[in-house]
Design an enzyme around this catalytic site. Structure first.
Site: not given
Length: 363
Positions: A15, A75, A94, A96, A118, A270
């Site tokens: 991505r 990510k 993101y 996490h 998130e 995750d």
């Protein structure tokens, strides 16, 4: 503002966090956009597409980090990126954090500003930047589960939907949020017998109105989960506590009650996973076996369908990125309380409650 979009370097992550269309909008408003060469290749966007939209192309990830005030990614940074992040730099991706002590410590040490997709909230309390990837992951979980139930993949040799005269597979979905709902829809659409569990009676009542007849809704408890383990062929873990570590709903001991060749897909990996025996895997090496049960725990499932995932993600993230670019992160967060909920680490301090609680000894 100077905005940088590096190429994702996590295993099989294809991505990209910024499309040429988003680039055009930012450049048209006077912002500078640096894009690493090849960043969009996996999602179908060429360097020429970005250059045509006004981006300046850079050859290395080091250059992107060095020249940019704001870094936009898909990510979380991996270990090789930690040293590239500097004090005061703004990262939008993101993270996490609750699932990784190493990442949390590195970002605290960097004194950067980390705004996590998130935990950004909409006015109704939903998580708008998690929703699109949750939709993709929920649907993908069923595809992957069906594949690994096949005998060549080590599974029991079961067709998810069965055929006339033969029972379909039994699927247990843990969690009735976006991931669980999408997984249940997909599995039921393939004619599987689906049990969907959640602890919210309000949510279960809502799902009762929209789910087909082959989805049974059950209140989630350890007893009720145990009742299903010997019967199910596929379990999809879809539990989310925003920003916090997922609870272990299936322990190692409970796993022994499942049939050999059954499959578990832990979409919550995750955030530490809701199945105790799960640990993150990659698209390159996606599965392993514990007690005869196949575990699929890829931490970036939507990365396998990057064309769909990139568009779904950037449709949601770009309006927030534009606010940040136009106002600066401080003013954007002051004006938008939901965006401010995304601030997890700010200049050496953990600022998001569930993450701080997870790592309270670091605070």
């Amino acid at each position: 503002m100077i905005i940088g979009c590096p190429k994702e370097i996590k295993n099989n992550e294809n991505r990209v966090a910024l499309t040429p269309g988003g680039t055009l909008s930012l450049v048209g408003r006077g912002h500078t956009v640096y894009v690493q060469k090849g960043a969009g290749d996996g999602s179908g966007y060429t360097d020429a597409d970005y250059a045509g939209a006004g981006a300046e192309l850079l050859g290395t990830i080091e250059e992107v980090y060095a020249k940019s005030e704001t870094i936009v990614k898909v990510k979380e940074p991996i270990a090789s990126e930690y040293a590239l992040i500097r004090k005061g730099q703004f990262l939008f991706t993101y993270f996490h954090f609750a699932g990784s002590r190493d990442l949390t410590e590195a970002m605290v040490k960097s004194k950067a500003i980390c705004l996590a997709y998130e935990t950004v909230e909409a006015p109704d309390g939903s998580l708008p930047l998690l929703v699109p990837m949750s939709e993709v992951a929920g649907r993908m979980a069923v595809q992957e589960g069906a594949k690994y139930l096949e005998s060549p993949s080590g599974g029991r040799g079961i067709l998810l939907g069965g055929v006339p005269g033969v029972m379909p597979a039994n699927v247990l979905v843990l969690g009735g949020g976006i991931v669980g709902t999408e997984a249940a829809k997909m599995a039921s659409g393939l004619n599987a017998n689906v049990i969907l569990m959640d602890i919210s009676l309000v949510r279960l009542r809502h799902l009762a109105e929209i789910m087909p007849k082959n989805v049974t809704l059950i209140y989630s408890s350890e007893y009720n989960i145990r009742q299903q383990l010997s019967r199910v062929d596929l379990i999809i873990g879809a539990v989310l506590i925003p920003g916090a570590k997922a609870p272990h709903l299936i322990t190692r001991q409970m796993l022994g009650e499942m049939k050999k060749g059954s499959v578990v897909i832990d979409v919550a990996v995750d955030q530490g996973g809701c199945i105790e025996t799960c640990h993150p895997t990659t698209h390159e090496d996606p599965t392993y076996v514990v007690d005869g049960v196949i575990h699929y725990c890829v931490a970036n499932m939507p990365g396998a369908v990057p064309f769909t995932s990139t568009l779904a993600l950037t449709n949601a993230t770009f309006p927030y990125l534009l606010q940040i670019a136009q106002k600066g992160w401080k003013q954007a967060c002051a004006d938008n309380a939901g965006l401010a909920k995304g601030l997890n680490v700010v200049e050496g301090e953990i600022t998001y409650g569930p993450v701080a609680e997870e790592f309270k000894q670091m605070s």
